[in-house]
Design a protein around this motif. Sequence first.
Motif, mmCIF file in Angstrom:
data_model
loop_
_atom_site.group_PDB
_atom_site.id
_atom_site.type_symbol
_atom_site.label_atom_id
_atom_site.label_comp_id
_atom_site.label_asym_id
_atom_site.label_seq_id
_atom_site.Cartn_x
_atom_site.Cartn_y
_atom_site.Cartn_z
ATOM 1 N N MET A 60 2.396 -1.243 3.190
ATOM 2 C CA MET A 60 3.068 -2.230 2.364
ATOM 3 C C MET A 60 4.015 -3.077 3.212
ATOM 4 S SD MET A 60 5.974 -0.108 0.272
ATOM 5 C CE MET A 60 4.756 0.787 -0.674
ATOM 6 N N SER A 61 4.313 -4.257 2.709
ATOM 7 C CA SER A 61 5.236 -5.133 3.415
ATOM 8 C C SER A 61 6.663 -4.637 3.213
ATOM 9 C CB SER A 61 5.107 -6.552 2.862
ATOM 10 O OG SER A 61 5.505 -6.556 1.493
ATOM 11 N N ILE A 114 -4.364 -3.683 -1.444
ATOM 12 C CA ILE A 114 -3.316 -3.055 -0.647
ATOM 13 C C ILE A 114 -2.188 -2.546 -1.542
ATOM 14 C CG2 ILE A 114 -1.509 -3.528 1.048
ATOM 15 C CD1 ILE A 114 -3.520 -5.295 2.484
ATOM 16 N N PHE A 167 -2.643 -17.806 -10.559
ATOM 17 C CA PHE A 167 -2.142 -17.460 -9.220
ATOM 18 C C PHE A 167 -1.437 -16.106 -9.236
ATOM 19 C CE2 PHE A 167 -2.084 -22.082 -9.796
ATOM 20 C CZ PHE A 167 -3.023 -22.439 -8.844
ATOM 21 N N PRO A 168 -2.228 -15.029 -9.354
ATOM 22 C CA PRO A 168 -1.642 -13.688 -9.459
ATOM 23 C C PRO A 168 -0.742 -13.349 -8.275
ATOM 24 C CG PRO A 168 -4.013 -13.574 -9.044
ATOM 25 C CD PRO A 168 -3.697 -14.987 -9.365
ATOM 26 N N GLY A 169 -0.961 -14.003 -7.121
ATOM 27 C CA GLY A 169 -0.140 -13.694 -5.961
ATOM 28 C C GLY A 169 1.199 -14.409 -5.944
ATOM 29 N N SER A 210 1.341 -13.101 -0.442
ATOM 30 C CA SER A 210 2.099 -12.045 -1.108
ATOM 31 C C SER A 210 1.840 -10.692 -0.451
ATOM 32 C CB SER A 210 1.702 -12.014 -2.596
ATOM 33 O OG SER A 210 2.136 -10.832 -3.193
ATOM 34 N N GLU A 211 0.593 -10.454 -0.061
ATOM 35 C CA GLU A 211 0.252 -9.145 0.532
ATOM 36 C C GLU A 211 0.924 -8.922 1.876
ATOM 37 O OE1 GLU A 211 -4.044 -9.324 0.326
ATOM 38 O OE2 GLU A 211 -4.083 -8.068 -1.456
ATOM 39 N N VAL A 212 1.207 -9.993 2.620
ATOM 40 C CA VAL A 212 1.897 -9.801 3.899
ATOM 41 C C VAL A 212 3.407 -9.989 3.765
ATOM 42 C CG1 VAL A 212 -0.101 -10.367 5.327
ATOM 43 C CG2 VAL A 212 1.495 -12.183 4.649
ATOM 44 N N SER A 214 -2.395 -15.069 -2.711
ATOM 45 C CA SER A 214 -2.625 -13.621 -2.714
ATOM 46 C C SER A 214 -2.380 -13.009 -1.333
ATOM 47 C CB SER A 214 -4.064 -13.321 -3.151
ATOM 48 O OG SER A 214 -4.261 -13.726 -4.484
ATOM 49 N N PHE A 215 -2.982 -13.608 -0.295
ATOM 50 C CA PHE A 215 -2.755 -13.090 1.060
ATOM 51 C C PHE A 215 -1.277 -13.195 1.438
ATOM 52 C CE2 PHE A 215 -7.381 -13.919 2.426
ATOM 53 C CZ PHE A 215 -7.682 -12.565 2.406
ATOM 54 N N VAL A 253 -2.560 -18.310 6.076
ATOM 55 C CA VAL A 253 -1.488 -17.318 5.939
ATOM 56 C C VAL A 253 -1.152 -16.692 7.289
ATOM 57 C CG1 VAL A 253 -0.845 -15.112 4.905
ATOM 58 C CG2 VAL A 253 -1.978 -16.870 3.525
ATOM 59 N N ALA A 274 -6.239 -17.877 -3.290
ATOM 60 C CA ALA A 274 -6.441 -16.856 -2.250
ATOM 61 C C ALA A 274 -5.287 -16.890 -1.241
ATOM 62 C CB ALA A 274 -7.777 -17.089 -1.549
#
Lengths: 385, 385
Positions: A9-10, A2, A246-248, A225-227, A222-223, A350, A219
């Motif tokens: 984007m958030s 995303i 933990f890339p997120g 961060s994406e939201v 990551s989720f 999440v 995971a």
Amino acid sequence: MIENQSWGMSDRELYERLRALRTADVDAAVASVVDVAGSAYRRPGAKLVAPADGDALGAIAAGCLDGPVAKLASEARRSGEMTLETFDLTGTRGLGVGCNGVIDVFVEPLDDSIDPMLRSLENGDTATTLTVVESNDSAVPVGARTVCTDSRAETDTTRSALPDDALVELRDAAEVAREDATSTLVSVSRGAGTLRVFVDGVEPAPELLLFGAEEDTGAIASFGSEVGFRVTVASPRGGRADPEQFPGADRVRAVHPTDVDSLVETDRRTYAVLLSHNLVDDRLALSTLLEATEVPYVGVMGPRKRFEALREAAAEDGRSFARAELDRVSAPVGLDLGDGTPTGIAMSVVSEALAAANGAGGGRLSERSGPIHTRQAPGGSAEPR
Amino acid sequence: MIENQSWGMSDRELYERLRALRTADVDAAVASVVDVAGSAYRRPGAKLVAPADGDALGAIAAGCLDGPVAKLASEARRSGEMTLETFDLTGTRGLGVGCNGVIDVFVEPLDDSIDPMLRSLENGDTATTLTVVESNDSAVPVGARTVCTDSRAETDTTRSALPDDALVELRDAAEVAREDATSTLVSVSRGAGTLRVFVDGVEPAPELLLFGAEEDTGAIASFGSEVGFRVTVASPRGGRADPEQFPGADRVRAVHPTDVDSLVETDRRTYAVLLSHNLVDDRLALSTLLEATEVPYVGVMGPRKRFEALREAAAEDGRSFARAELDRVSAPVGLDLGDGTPTGIAMSVVSEALAAANGAGGGRLSERSGPIHTRQAPGGSAEPR
């Protein structure tokens, strides 16, 4: 994935991009939804940023307004002109357009007048931006702006500020908007005429505090961060605390379970999940979060039986949880997605944290009455999507 | 972002990686959960793939078994030895380990014996892999394997097949496992002794059919792909059909609304969402999916009022939907996450589609009785996470 999309984007990412554009002093325009009657894709406060070069960032509608808004944006960039445009889509239902409402959009050049708001978000504070979007008072230009933070009203920008008497009249509305992070259009009558002022409350991204740094944390980070959560991974007892893993995550910290409260910066906007896979650590972290913070949501990973074991162990330590404390606990954590895979569990966790952050219940919208996507911030006004 | 993590991956991605490892003839071992008593992080059928070089792929537990499983995997790679290991974690609750069950794990070298299963998934078919994991019959070695697809029982690999009499005894169990994509451990008594056979049913990834190719489709395609759906974006009337725009999509196709059924390959595993933002197109696509397919779930984007308008328009065309048809429709689409941002809406939609694919209801697990993360495939056995 995303992240690669300028559109989906958030809000958090949008404001970060806005800050970057301001830092680079990029030539851009900002379009904001300031009022909605009927149904629309986005609520008042939704913003689209249109740089002179490159894709637009964010969304104020789902496609249907792209053309006209782009045109207004380029005018705003070229001439600095600010426009309040009303898009009436109610008559177009026959044509099949998705949204069926009247949407007021304010388009303006991006300039230093929003810097105080961006600074406030960066410092983890809320803010209300007051902007004159319509004026028949020659003394008050359209675009006049004052940003109210909890500390003070900031007016030190190239734009003129709102007149003091208008600020006095708007004080309550500005405070409510800041408290609830809601946005509304307010009319202010003055001797000299009438102003329409967009009262735009914003708050920093909610915090997702993940206590536990095992594989399944990745995971979820990551989720989250994406939201749009600001994600902290807390690694108990110094075990695995490698940010690479933990890339997120925005922060990865080693912390003793009884010090986990030290990672909570804003209680009411922090949503915690306990997934250390260690019953003792989870129990200590739970007690600490319930006692030492006002975090409204603590999800506990694992089956119901495990939480019962946690409570028994706590009781043996003479620590039994009060009803009011248990109301803040969600065990087992997550929405019922029936999916046992790592990614499915992550989405379950999440999506519940996001629902909690928005005061929503997580059930199926089709089985729920009333408007969809209402925000139930304390005392906040509910606005349908 | 999740793509970067070898651990937190969907089953779909795991099987794709397995296929790639086989194609490259990589030296690797596979560890499978074959039985669980009590609570565990993963269900029977969960797999971890340990290549000689590089990170392990997938997960059979949340950290706690990493060490011993890695050791068994390297033995399997080195000597080709196959091991059925029982991990009893019930006694360790005091130590605080998260899961509290007895987990049987079968570890074996990766070889051509799983190729028929991988081929079946690649062709969009289900399969049941029958593997002898314990044997006191000298005529039947541990690791003997037969893969049953809907067409036939495949045995043409370097491993010996199961004896015919055992296959006859296992036929029903194999069929149930293939139908429900569930996995169980079955004992087969023969004159010569007893076999323990792992009956491992797998099915291709569920399909997420997104009818509409506007901006808001992108984030939904991305989340859908991340949780393991095979994602098709259907662009009505040839409008926007640029694959570049939908990095999460496996297929992007232009299609007329009344031909949308041509994109449905397996009715019972396809979950559709209508988000063309065009009321006419959504109505035609809905009628087509309800009439021409048995797709169990059709989510309709937009407020309740809009769906009522869609039904009215359909009624004016003399097309009123029967109760049984409406039971397949979810309008408004999505779980109640109370979030009006593009990413929040995307998670709302994908989390409901995932719940539908797993026969789950959404809602908070903490407010639900019974075991969490149960799979309710038709006639399927429910197994707690």
